[in-house]
Design an enzyme around this catalytic site. Structure first.
Site, PDB file in Angstrom:
ATOM      1  N   ASN A   7      35.381  15.924  -7.400  1.00 39.15           N
ATOM      2  CA  ASN A   7      34.030  16.462  -7.216  1.00 39.15           C
ATOM      3  C   ASN A   7      33.896  16.898  -5.749  1.00 39.15           C
ATOM      4  O   ASN A   7      33.751  16.058  -4.863  1.00 39.15           O
ATOM      5  CB  ASN A   7      33.020  15.359  -7.559  1.00 39.15           C
ATOM      6  CG  ASN A   7      31.586  15.811  -7.382  1.00 39.15           C
ATOM      7  OD1 ASN A   7      31.317  16.924  -6.923  1.00 39.15           O
ATOM      8  ND2 ASN A   7      30.665  14.931  -7.738  1.00 39.15           N
ATOM      9  N   LYS A  14      34.962  13.876  -3.487  1.00 41.31           N
ATOM     10  CA  LYS A  14      34.956  12.557  -4.132  1.00 41.31           C
ATOM     11  C   LYS A  14      36.004  12.610  -5.229  1.00 41.31           C
ATOM     12  O   LYS A  14      36.187  13.660  -5.849  1.00 41.31           O
ATOM     13  CB  LYS A  14      33.593  12.297  -4.799  1.00 41.31           C
ATOM     14  CG  LYS A  14      32.556  11.716  -3.879  1.00 41.31           C
ATOM     15  CD  LYS A  14      31.426  11.077  -4.678  1.00 41.31           C
ATOM     16  CE  LYS A  14      30.279  12.036  -4.840  1.00 41.31           C
ATOM     17  NZ  LYS A  14      29.112  11.500  -5.517  1.00 41.31           N
ATOM     18  N   ARG A  90      34.407  18.803 -11.400  1.00 44.00           N
ATOM     19  CA  ARG A  90      32.982  19.079 -11.550  1.00 44.00           C
ATOM     20  C   ARG A  90      32.727  20.487 -11.005  1.00 44.00           C
ATOM     21  O   ARG A  90      33.106  20.795  -9.872  1.00 44.00           O
ATOM     22  CB  ARG A  90      32.174  18.070 -10.754  1.00 44.00           C
ATOM     23  CG  ARG A  90      30.711  18.404 -10.803  1.00 44.00           C
ATOM     24  CD  ARG A  90      29.921  17.595  -9.824  1.00 44.00           C
ATOM     25  NE  ARG A  90      28.521  17.921  -9.974  1.00 44.00           N
ATOM     26  CZ  ARG A  90      27.633  17.840  -8.997  1.00 44.00           C
ATOM     27  NH1 ARG A  90      28.014  17.449  -7.809  1.00 44.00           N
ATOM     28  NH2 ARG A  90      26.388  18.141  -9.218  1.00 44.00           N
ATOM     29  N   ASP A 282      14.378   7.975   1.182  1.00 39.71           N
ATOM     30  CA  ASP A 282      14.908   6.845   0.427  1.00 39.71           C
ATOM     31  C   ASP A 282      13.749   6.072  -0.196  1.00 39.71           C
ATOM     32  O   ASP A 282      12.871   5.567   0.509  1.00 39.71           O
ATOM     33  CB  ASP A 282      15.699   5.942   1.395  1.00 39.71           C
ATOM     34  CG  ASP A 282      16.498   4.890   0.653  1.00 39.71           C
ATOM     35  OD1 ASP A 282      15.912   4.183  -0.199  1.00 39.71           O
ATOM     36  OD2 ASP A 282      17.705   4.770   0.920  1.00 39.71           O
ATOM     37  N   GLY A 330      20.083   6.197  -9.166  1.00 36.77           N
ATOM     38  CA  GLY A 330      19.681   5.198  -8.157  1.00 36.77           C
ATOM     39  C   GLY A 330      18.292   4.611  -8.372  1.00 36.77           C
ATOM     40  O   GLY A 330      18.123   3.390  -8.440  1.00 36.77           O
ATOM     41  N   GLU A 333      17.699   3.367 -12.265  1.00 39.37           N
ATOM     42  CA  GLU A 333      18.401   2.134 -12.649  1.00 39.37           C
ATOM     43  C   GLU A 333      17.902   0.906 -11.907  1.00 39.37           C
ATOM     44  O   GLU A 333      18.039  -0.219 -12.392  1.00 39.37           O
ATOM     45  CB  GLU A 333      19.910   2.292 -12.378  1.00 39.37           C
ATOM     46  CG  GLU A 333      20.575   3.274 -13.304  1.00 39.37           C
ATOM     47  CD  GLU A 333      21.967   3.685 -12.833  1.00 39.37           C
ATOM     48  OE1 GLU A 333      22.650   2.874 -12.189  1.00 39.37           O
ATOM     49  OE2 GLU A 333      22.359   4.837 -13.111  1.00 39.37           O
ATOM     50  N   ASN A 334      17.325   1.134 -10.707  1.00 39.99           N
ATOM     51  CA  ASN A 334      17.053  -0.026  -9.842  1.00 39.99           C
ATOM     52  C   ASN A 334      15.602  -0.295  -9.488  1.00 39.99           C
ATOM     53  O   ASN A 334      15.282  -1.383  -9.018  1.00 39.99           O
ATOM     54  CB  ASN A 334      17.817   0.143  -8.523  1.00 39.99           C
ATOM     55  CG  ASN A 334      19.317   0.171  -8.734  1.00 39.99           C
ATOM     56  OD1 ASN A 334      19.887  -0.799  -9.201  1.00 39.99           O
ATOM     57  ND2 ASN A 334      19.943   1.290  -8.439  1.00 39.99           N
ATOM     58  N   GLU A 384      28.945   9.916 -14.087  1.00 40.67           N
ATOM     59  CA  GLU A 384      29.368  11.307 -14.271  1.00 40.67           C
ATOM     60  C   GLU A 384      30.889  11.435 -14.282  1.00 40.67           C
ATOM     61  O   GLU A 384      31.441  12.241 -15.014  1.00 40.67           O
ATOM     62  CB  GLU A 384      28.729  12.190 -13.193  1.00 40.67           C
ATOM     63  CG  GLU A 384      27.241  12.346 -13.465  1.00 40.67           C
ATOM     64  CD  GLU A 384      26.448  12.925 -12.302  1.00 40.67           C
ATOM     65  OE1 GLU A 384      26.266  14.127 -12.270  1.00 40.67           O
ATOM     66  OE2 GLU A 384      26.016  12.143 -11.432  1.00 40.67           O
TER      67      GLU A 384
HETATM   68  P1  ADP Z   1      22.362  10.851  -5.669  1.00 37.15           P
HETATM   69  O1  ADP Z   1      21.429  11.850  -6.307  1.00 37.15           O
HETATM   70  O2  ADP Z   1      22.662  11.153  -4.234  1.00 37.15           O
HETATM   71  O3  ADP Z   1      23.570  10.516  -6.514  1.00 37.15           O
HETATM   72  P2  ADP Z   1      21.500   8.124  -6.242  1.00 37.15           P
HETATM   73  O4  ADP Z   1      21.576   8.198  -7.721  1.00 37.15           O
HETATM   74  O5  ADP Z   1      22.491   7.269  -5.529  1.00 37.15           O
HETATM   75  O6  ADP Z   1      21.444   9.556  -5.584  1.00 37.15           O
HETATM   76  O7  ADP Z   1      20.013   7.605  -5.881  1.00 37.15           O
HETATM   77  C1  ADP Z   1      19.562   7.442  -4.576  1.00 37.15           C
HETATM   78  C2  ADP Z   1      18.125   6.929  -4.620  1.00 37.15           C
HETATM   79  O8  ADP Z   1      18.101   5.705  -5.352  1.00 37.15           O
HETATM   80  C3  ADP Z   1      17.523   6.634  -3.256  1.00 37.15           C
HETATM   81  O9  ADP Z   1      16.169   7.053  -3.243  1.00 37.15           O
HETATM   82  C4  ADP Z   1      17.580   5.120  -3.184  1.00 37.15           C
HETATM   83  O10 ADP Z   1      16.550   4.589  -2.427  1.00 37.15           O
HETATM   84  C5  ADP Z   1      17.342   4.745  -4.631  1.00 37.15           C
HETATM   85  N1  ADP Z   1      17.751   3.345  -4.896  1.00 37.15           N
HETATM   86  C6  ADP Z   1      16.900   2.342  -5.170  1.00 37.15           C
HETATM   87  N2  ADP Z   1      17.543   1.197  -5.369  1.00 37.15           N
HETATM   88  C7  ADP Z   1      18.824   1.444  -5.194  1.00 37.15           C
HETATM   89  C8  ADP Z   1      19.998   0.633  -5.254  1.00 37.15           C
HETATM   90  N3  ADP Z   1      19.942  -0.668  -5.526  1.00 37.15           N
HETATM   91  N4  ADP Z   1      21.164   1.241  -5.015  1.00 37.15           N
HETATM   92  C9  ADP Z   1      21.228   2.558  -4.732  1.00 37.15           C
HETATM   93  N5  ADP Z   1      20.154   3.376  -4.677  1.00 37.15           N
HETATM   94  C10 ADP Z   1      18.958   2.823  -4.896  1.00 37.15           C
END
Ligand code: ADP
Length: 399
Positions: A7, A14, A90, A282, A330, A333-334, A384
């Site tokens: 990617n 990556k 990708r 963030d 991100g 999921e979190n 992905e």
């Molecule tokens: P990308 O689009 O760059 O792949 P990610 O899927 O890694 O992004 O998501 C990044 C976002 O997820 C950020 O806003 C970050 O704050 C949020 N986030 C919240 N909790 C977590 C966590 N535990 N680990 C990683 N990202 C998190």
């Protein structure tokens, strides 16, 4: 069968080396600042972390050093390059030409090149990665997996903008949609998880990361998606504004005397969570400050979650009902708090969140709705690279 997934971003590469049979990631890594003097690299091979700071002039040099590391007698993951059965790339933009992943040949490369004007920041590095892999692994089949392909099933009424039709014909201005590999991956996982055929499900997927998009998926097919001609449209994102009145853009350009490059920067890099909060892109930072009572951080979260709720309403109407709502990436999921805000008030649609399940920390696919909830709400971690490996295997084996 080992598949190397590549990617390439604007100055990064990556990769993951995946053993498909064992469903195991043998090695993965990230190389940043390619073309600069201080490129940084981090590799995870067989439980070991390897960090490097060599100069990497271009993608071919980058891939050459990745392959050397993978083949290293002591630290490597393979004995011989012939253990790589296929390479999956990708590719961000396939325009209207690719409904599926394809085996790469000269014609495919020509077509991807013809779409550079649609994705000037993404397709050139994607192509550089392809050229590098073809030159270093000439006997290995290479497959292109497009971010746009999953959304090629959108009907005209969803993909056309109400601009003069001639500009669709002349410049192919239309909604393409992105994050397709992720949306496809999570619906497939969801069907397995629910033990139901995709053909019976009306699903809305919310990919909420730095980039955010949502998709309406009717019986396995994407029928509408929030990102558009570029990945700027739709939801509020880390630094992207998402939907905005086009006239406001023209107004701002005139008032601020902005060039198109400056305006592009404002919309893509200075807006979204960062632009409203003035604190960060963030979500964790924004939540922290909102928790301390910062009004702009609170407002950023309100606008972010309100926009998603609005799309869920619209896509439920488009689908004519909703069975499953899925969160991924991100934030998806979190961030229990954000999922909670999005789902609050959607009870009329049949969305009933189980507060305890929603708060529980987990890296696994899981239900976060109540047992009785008519709409099943799921968290499905996206992957992905696994999807690209799967597609690569499918294309190479003509499945
Ligand atoms: P990308 O689009 O760059 O792949 P990610 O899927 O890694 O992004 O998501 C990044 C976002 O997820 C950020 O806003 C970050 O704050 C949020 N986030 C919240 N909790 C977590 C966590 N535990 N680990 C990683 N990202 C998190």
């Amino acid at each position: 069968m080992n598949i190397l997934v590549i990617n390439c971003g604007s100055s990064s590469m990556k990769y993951q080396l995946i053993n498909r049979g064992k469903r195991k990631v043998l090695a993965k890594g990230l190389m940043e600042k390619i073309g600069e003097t201080n490129s940084s690299q981090v590799h995870y091979i067989g439980g070991r972390i390897i960090k490097k700071q060599d100069e990497v002039a271009n993608y071919e040099e980058g891939l050459e050093s990745i392959l050397a590391l993978l083949l290293d007698e002591k630290k490597g993951a393979m004995k011989d390059a012939s253990e790589i059965s296929a390479v999956g790339h990708r590719v961000v933009h396939g325009g209207e030409d690719f409904f599926h992943s394809v085996l790469i040949d000269d014609e495919v490369i020509r077509t991807i090149k013809s779409h550079i004007s649609l994705a000037p920041l993404h397709n050139p590095p994607n192509l550089a990665g392809i050229e590098a892999a073809r030159s270093l692994l000439p006997d290995v089949p290479q497959v292109a997996v497009f971010d746009t392909a999953f959304h090629q099933t959108l009907p005209e009424k969803a993909f056309l903008y109400a601009l003069p039709y001639q500009y669709y014909e002349k410049y192919k201005i239309r909604r393409y949609g992105f994050h397709g590999t992720s949306h496809r991956y999570i619906v497939k996982r969801a069907a397995k998880f629910l033990k139901k055929p995709l053909k019976k499900l009306k699903i809305i997927t919310c990919h909420l990361g730095n980039g955010c998009s949502t998709t309406a998926i009717d019986r396995g097919k994407s029928i509408d998606t929030s990102m558009g001609f570029t990945p700027l449209e739709g939801l509020v994102m880390g630094t992207r504004c998402g939907d905005v009145d086009a006239a406001a853009v023209l107004f701002l350009m005139e008032k601020g005397n902005f060039t198109t490059t400056q305006m592009d920067n404002l919309l893509n890099k200075q807006s979204g969570l960062l632009g409203i909060s003035g604190i960060s892109n963030d979500s964790r930072e924004v939540q922290k400050w909102a928790g301390k009572g910062n009004l702009r951080a609170k407002l950023a979260l309100e606008i972010f979650t309100y926009r998603i709720k609005k799309y869920i309403g619209a896509y439920s109407a488009v689908l004519g009902g909703l069975d499953t709502l899925i969160f991924t990436a991100g934030i998806g999921e979190n961030e229990a708090n954000i999922r909670n805000r999005i789902c609050q008030g959607l009870e009329f649609l049949g969305v009933h969140l189980d507060k305890k399940k929603n708060r529980a920390l987990s890296k696994a696919s899981r239900f976060i709705s109540t047992e009785e909830s008519p709409v099943k709400v799921l968290v499905i971690p996206t992957n992905e690279e696994e999807m690209i490996a799967e597609e690569t295997w499918r294309v190479v084996n003509k499945q």
